[in-house]
Every structure is written in C-alpha cells, then in structure tokens.
Design an enzyme around this catalytic site. Structure first.
Site, mmCIF file in Angstrom:
data_model
loop_
_atom_site.group_PDB
_atom_site.id
_atom_site.type_symbol
_atom_site.label_atom_id
_atom_site.label_comp_id
_atom_site.label_asym_id
_atom_site.label_seq_id
_atom_site.Cartn_x
_atom_site.Cartn_y
_atom_site.Cartn_z
ATOM 1 N N HIS A 9 14.358 78.855 14.432
ATOM 2 C CA HIS A 9 15.371 77.930 13.930
ATOM 3 C C HIS A 9 16.723 78.144 14.620
ATOM 4 O O HIS A 9 17.031 79.230 15.115
ATOM 5 C CB HIS A 9 15.546 78.094 12.416
ATOM 6 C CG HIS A 9 16.061 79.444 12.005
ATOM 7 N ND1 HIS A 9 17.385 79.804 12.107
ATOM 8 C CD2 HIS A 9 15.420 80.510 11.483
ATOM 9 C CE1 HIS A 9 17.546 81.028 11.663
ATOM 10 N NE2 HIS A 9 16.360 81.493 11.286
ATOM 11 N N ARG A 60 16.301 76.133 6.909
ATOM 12 C CA ARG A 60 16.794 76.274 8.281
ATOM 13 C C ARG A 60 15.699 76.023 9.311
ATOM 14 O O ARG A 60 15.951 75.490 10.390
ATOM 15 C CB ARG A 60 17.458 77.637 8.495
ATOM 16 C CG ARG A 60 16.603 78.864 8.207
ATOM 17 C CD ARG A 60 17.514 80.097 8.141
ATOM 18 N NE ARG A 60 16.806 81.360 7.983
ATOM 19 C CZ ARG A 60 16.469 81.895 6.811
ATOM 20 N NH1 ARG A 60 16.722 81.237 5.671
ATOM 21 N NH2 ARG A 60 15.869 83.079 6.750
ATOM 22 N N GLU A 87 10.731 83.890 6.855
ATOM 23 C CA GLU A 87 11.340 85.078 7.446
ATOM 24 C C GLU A 87 10.915 86.328 6.676
ATOM 25 O O GLU A 87 10.474 86.253 5.513
ATOM 26 C CB GLU A 87 12.865 84.916 7.440
ATOM 27 C CG GLU A 87 13.667 86.106 7.964
ATOM 28 C CD GLU A 87 13.322 86.483 9.398
ATOM 29 O OE1 GLU A 87 12.199 86.980 9.615
ATOM 30 O OE2 GLU A 87 14.170 86.313 10.281
ATOM 31 N N HIS A 181 10.871 81.625 12.075
ATOM 32 C CA HIS A 181 11.966 82.588 11.994
ATOM 33 C C HIS A 181 11.742 83.752 12.958
ATOM 34 O O HIS A 181 10.636 83.956 13.451
ATOM 35 C CB HIS A 181 12.071 83.107 10.561
ATOM 36 C CG HIS A 181 12.174 82.008 9.551
ATOM 37 N ND1 HIS A 181 13.372 81.591 9.038
ATOM 38 C CD2 HIS A 181 11.222 81.220 8.992
ATOM 39 C CE1 HIS A 181 13.159 80.585 8.193
ATOM 40 N NE2 HIS A 181 11.864 80.352 8.147
#
Length: 240
Positions: A9, A60, A87, A181
């Site tokens: 991202h 994100r 993440e 991520h």
C-alpha cells in the site's frame, strides 16, 4: 506466462508519523494516494491482463488497490478481501512512535521486536484503544484479532491462504494482483523464493512500487522478478 504483482500500500498517515500501525485501520496520505496511482500506471504499462485481485481488510491496502485499478481502467476486476493478508499485529507497540520506543526500551530490544523472525512484541493490553477484538469486520470474516505477532506468526496465516486460495489460480494460468502490507508481502516473498528465516527479516518492500513475478506455466514457481519502478527498487532475493 502467468504473472503475480505484489503491491505494498501507499504511504499511510502512520507511516508518515513513524508509528507502529499493525491492525489499526489507518488511511493513506496524499503521497500514498499518488504512489497508488503510479502503481496503477506502471501495471498498465506492462500490458498484462490480470484476472483478479486480492487484498486485506484494511483500508490502506483496499484504497491502494481501488486507486491502482482505476488508473488501469480495470475497476471491474474481481477483488477478494482476506484478513489473512493483513499487516503483522504489533501488539503493545501499536500506535507508539518508533524512535521514542527505541529510546524507552533500547534500540537493540526494539530491533528484536521489529526484525527477528520469531520473537513477537509485547501483547496488546485488552483495554487498549487499538484493540480490534470487537471490530465487526473480524466477526464477519470469522477471525480473531491476535494480541501480537512475529513475522513467523504472520507467515503462519499467510502461507495456508496462499496455498489454498491464491496458488491454485496462478497454476490455472490466471495473472493476479495482491495489494497488501509490508509484512504480509514479505511472507509471500518468503514463500515464493524460499528465503531463509534469517534473510527474510532484512527484505524491504517499497510502498506503491509493484514487484512483478513471472511464473512457470502451470505452477506458482517464479522464473523472473522485478520492481516496475527501477528508481525505487530494493534488492530482491535470488530466485530459487
């Protein structure tokens, strides 16, 4: 040739503020949106036709994918969201400034928490404002937020998802995009290139710079890998 594009991202607000983010649902900065748009432009320039996309359940990554697909004029591509691509959970470090945390706990200890393969940070306090245990998205996806994760623990949720859901599509000849991520993508690179536990912790994946793998027909084995923005490329582990 089948292709797999991994896209970290774009810059998030907490990336900008140098804070541990993990499972907190922080959005992109203006720079992050621009990075996502450039990622889409770079993917479009390849001329590849992708068959589908995967992302996490964090905004994100989702927004990065939206922006990239818009730039590619491919917003109609099917998108699968999976918490397994979230993440890494930073536990009790979540929300803390990284430099201040190093001053408080010592740089060596923070390096172990951040960069060792199998040592998680301290667990999150259940009373923390950042505790995601009651977030409705995880009830919907039948997932339980961890108290903290090491990279190994992140790999332990990414690997089965890749093997059971993503890899079969690649083996069937479908080119895919995964927008996720730093640590979930680090786990995917470890799987794809069979990177050692010691070496994977040093891998850096730039925000918004697609890492494109070309795969053997009928398999998920890479035969080539490159960043699409050569000016922002980081070293890639050797192909197995």
């Amino acid at each position: 040739m089948t292709s797999l594009a991994l896209v970290r991202h774009g810059q998030s607000q907490w990336n900008l503020e140098n804070r541990f983010t993990g499972w907190v649902d922080v959005d992109l900065t203006d720079k992050g949106r621009a990075e996502a748009q450039k990622a889409g432009a770079l993917l479009k320039e390849t001329g590849l036709e992708f068959a589908g996309c995967f992302t996490s359940v964090q905004k994100r990554a989702i927004r990065t994918l939206w922006i990239a697909l818009d730039e590619m004029d491919r917003m109609w591509l099917p998108v699968t969201r999976a918490w397994q691509l979230n993440e890494r959970h930073y536990g009790g470090l979540t929300g803390l400034d990284k430099a201040e945390t190093a001053e408080r706990h010592g740089a060596d200890q923070v390096k172990i928490w951040r960069r060792s393969f199998d040592t998680p940070p301290p667990p999150m306090d259940p009373e923390s404002e950042h505790n995601m245990a009651n977030d409705p998205r995880y009830a919907l996806y039948d997932a339980q937020a961890p108290a903290a994760e090491s990279l190994k623990m992140t790999l332990d949720r990414v690997a089965p998802y890749f093997d059971e859901t993503i890899a079969p599509q690649l083996k069937a000849g479908k080119s895919l995009i995964v927008a996720a991520h730093g640590n979930s993508l680090r786990a995917l690179v470890k799987i794809l290139l069979n990177v050692s536990d010691e070496d994977i912790v040093g891998l850096e994946i730039p925000t918004g710079n697609p890492l494109l793998f070309e795969l053997e027909a009928g398999s998920a084995a890479p035969v080539a890998a490159r960043y699409l923005d050569a000016d922002r490329a980081q070293p890639i582990p050797p192909l197995g």
